[in-house]
Design a protein around this motif. Sequence first.
Motif, short mmCIF file in Angstrom:
data_model
loop_
_atom_site.label_atom_id
_atom_site.label_comp_id
_atom_site.label_asym_id
_atom_site.label_seq_id
_atom_site.Cartn_x
_atom_site.Cartn_y
_atom_site.Cartn_z
N TYR A 121 3.16 2.84 14.13
CA TYR A 121 3.87 3.45 15.25
C TYR A 121 3.51 2.76 16.56
O TYR A 121 2.38 2.30 16.75
N SER A 122 4.46 2.72 17.46
CA SER A 122 4.15 2.34 18.83
C SER A 122 3.40 3.52 19.46
O SER A 122 3.44 4.64 18.92
N PRO A 123 2.71 3.33 20.58
CA PRO A 123 2.03 4.47 21.23
C PRO A 123 2.98 5.63 21.52
O PRO A 123 2.60 6.80 21.39
N GLU A 124 4.21 5.31 21.90
CA GLU A 124 5.19 6.36 22.17
C GLU A 124 5.57 7.11 20.90
O GLU A 124 5.62 8.34 20.89
N GLN A 125 5.80 6.39 19.82
CA GLN A 125 6.16 7.03 18.56
C GLN A 125 5.02 7.87 18.00
O GLN A 125 5.26 8.91 17.37
N ALA A 126 3.79 7.44 18.26
CA ALA A 126 2.62 8.17 17.75
C ALA A 126 2.50 9.55 18.36
O ALA A 126 1.81 10.42 17.82
N ARG A 127 3.20 9.79 19.48
CA ARG A 127 3.15 11.10 20.12
C ARG A 127 3.81 12.18 19.26
O ARG A 127 3.68 13.37 19.55
N ARG A 128 4.51 11.80 18.22
CA ARG A 128 5.11 12.78 17.31
C ARG A 128 4.04 13.68 16.68
O ARG A 128 4.33 14.77 16.19
N ARG A 154 12.46 8.60 17.70
CA ARG A 154 12.80 8.96 19.08
C ARG A 154 13.09 10.46 19.19
O ARG A 154 12.66 11.13 20.14
N LEU A 155 13.80 11.00 18.21
CA LEU A 155 14.10 12.43 18.21
C LEU A 155 12.83 13.26 18.01
O LEU A 155 12.69 14.35 18.57
N ASP A 156 11.90 12.76 17.21
CA ASP A 156 10.63 13.46 17.01
C ASP A 156 9.87 13.59 18.34
O ASP A 156 9.34 14.66 18.67
N VAL A 157 9.83 12.51 19.10
CA VAL A 157 9.13 12.54 20.39
C VAL A 157 9.90 13.40 21.39
O VAL A 157 9.29 14.11 22.21
#
Length: 205
Positions: A121-128, A154-157
């Motif tokens: 995951y990218s750091p942004e995606q890991a926020r899920r 993207r929807l998860d975040v």
Amino acid sequence: MTGYRGKRCLDLLLGVPALVVSLPVQAAIALVVRGKLGAPVLFRQRRPGLHGEPFEMIKFRTMLPVDADRGLVSDESRMTGVGRFLRATSLDELPTLWHLLTGRMSLVGPRPLLMQYLDRYSPEQARRHDVRPGLTGLAQINGRNAIAWEDRLRLDVEYVDTVSLRLDLRILARTVGQVLAREGIAAEGSSTMPEFTGSAGKEKS
């Protein structure tokens, strides 16, 4: 952030009755799976939960064991008629209701994926993983397994950033309709979802 105040209460308020009502159905499914696929009846796999902490998720088995001698290697070759029906109707997910009682999962949240994806995951995606994983989620009512990985994550975040009681109720209502319509069960050319190999925009270490 783990959700709004009362999210845990909603999980128990709706989840416990759903679990109790589904027990006879689960018992019947267990007998069918045992007769058609053999033991074990349940599929168990470590998945990342809140903050990426692993837990053992359980579902009904839908596939035969890997057997190279019989050509049972890919998901498609291992999938059975019973398995396809259980996945199409989401009945294979009924055992996950137990995770609502333990607090490992919520009714609504990003679906728990695979442990090996954590480093992809990218750091942004890991926020899920900033909220508990869910039985259903924003990605599931917007295409489920039929949408691309980038859109799904993207929807998860987006859910993490906008989580609310109103949103959860809307997702639950739309999930019922989607399950009945049997939409988005698998990605094109796949029996489920292709492997997530990483984000195109992820910075290399």
